[in-house]
Write a protein that holds these residues in place. Structure first.
Motif, PDB file in Angstrom:
ATOM      1  N   ALA A 102       0.617  -1.067   0.137  1.00 56.31           N
ATOM      2  CA  ALA A 102       0.014   0.163  -0.077  1.00 56.31           C
ATOM      3  C   ALA A 102       0.762   1.196   0.028  1.00 56.31           C
ATOM      4  O   ALA A 102       0.241   2.147  -0.225  1.00 56.31           O
ATOM      5  CB  ALA A 102      -1.110  -0.061   1.168  1.00 56.31           C
ATOM      6  N   THR A 103       2.109   1.111   0.143  1.00 59.26           N
ATOM      7  CA  THR A 103       2.912   2.331   0.293  1.00 59.26           C
ATOM      8  C   THR A 103       3.968   2.285  -0.989  1.00 59.26           C
ATOM      9  O   THR A 103       4.960   1.544  -1.043  1.00 59.26           O
ATOM     10  CB  THR A 103       3.798   2.277   1.560  1.00 59.26           C
ATOM     11  N   PRO A 104       3.756   3.175  -1.984  1.00 56.76           N
ATOM     12  CA  PRO A 104       4.460   3.388  -3.152  1.00 56.76           C
ATOM     13  C   PRO A 104       6.167   3.509  -2.803  1.00 56.76           C
ATOM     14  O   PRO A 104       6.275   4.318  -2.040  1.00 56.76           O
ATOM     15  CB  PRO A 104       3.983   4.478  -4.037  1.00 56.76           C
ATOM     16  N   GLY A 105       6.835   2.850  -3.487  1.00 56.60           N
ATOM     17  CA  GLY A 105       8.303   2.899  -3.078  1.00 56.60           C
ATOM     18  C   GLY A 105       9.063   2.320  -2.284  1.00 56.60           C
ATOM     19  O   GLY A 105      10.283   2.396  -2.074  1.00 56.60           O
ATOM     20  N   THR A 106       8.197   1.344  -1.438  1.00 59.95           N
ATOM     21  CA  THR A 106       8.782   0.495  -0.425  1.00 59.95           C
ATOM     22  C   THR A 106       9.709  -0.446  -1.232  1.00 59.95           C
ATOM     23  O   THR A 106       8.985  -1.164  -2.406  1.00 59.95           O
ATOM     24  CB  THR A 106       7.710  -0.305   0.087  1.00 59.95           C
TER      25      THR A 106
END
Length: 155
Positions: free
Chosen positions: A126-130
């Motif tokens: 759910a967290t872009p760039g993870t």
């Protein structure tokens, strides 16, 4: 409702602990701890898959969670379904605990990765760039913390 007398101390301790965890870098983690986390991830994905079958109890929860709707943020392991991150974390955790074969720290009386991986995967998706390193760092720290808490509990 009044706060407990030691609420300020608990809040300060929580802030100190959160600050420590936030400052820990992937490079600071011992290779053995990272290796143990990788093994636990593989083990926990396996038990999630075992717990994802139609006869398992979590399967009965899937239609309800799907019916509630929401943004399809995270994968349900072993299913084509994507759910809001909290719902995916919940069902993936339930699948990991279904048969109680998830990793165990015997002395701490804890099954750390069932919870950390279920939540970590959902948050990472759910967290872009993870990155994978971000996830591995978070899981290593979470598992360490859970085990240390378990070892600290008496009785």
């Amino acid at each position: 409702m009044a706060a407990p007398p030691n609420a300020a101390a608990a809040s300060a301790l929580t802030a100190l602990l959160a600050g420590h965890l936030a400052q820990m870098r992937y490079e600071d983690l011992p290779a053995a701890a990272l290796a143990a986390t990788r093994r636990s991830i593989m083990d926990t994905v396996g038990v999630m898959l075992a717990g994802s079958g139609p006869a398992a109890s979590p399967a009965k929860m899937l239609p309800v969670l799907a019916q509630w709707g929401g943004a399809p943020q995270a994968t349900v392991v072993g299913h084509p379904l994507r759910l809001p991150a909290p719902h995916a974390a919940y069902i993936n955790g339930a699948m990991a605990h279904q048969y109680d074969f998830d990793d165990t720290h015997d002395a701490a009386v804890a099954h750390p990765t069932a919870n950390s991986l279920a939540a970590g995967l959902a948050v990472a998706e759910a967290t872009p760039g993870t990155t994978g390193r971000d996830l591995l760092r978070a899981l290593t720290l979470a598992n360490d913390l859970v085990c240390r808490f378990g070892l600290a509990i008496r009785g």
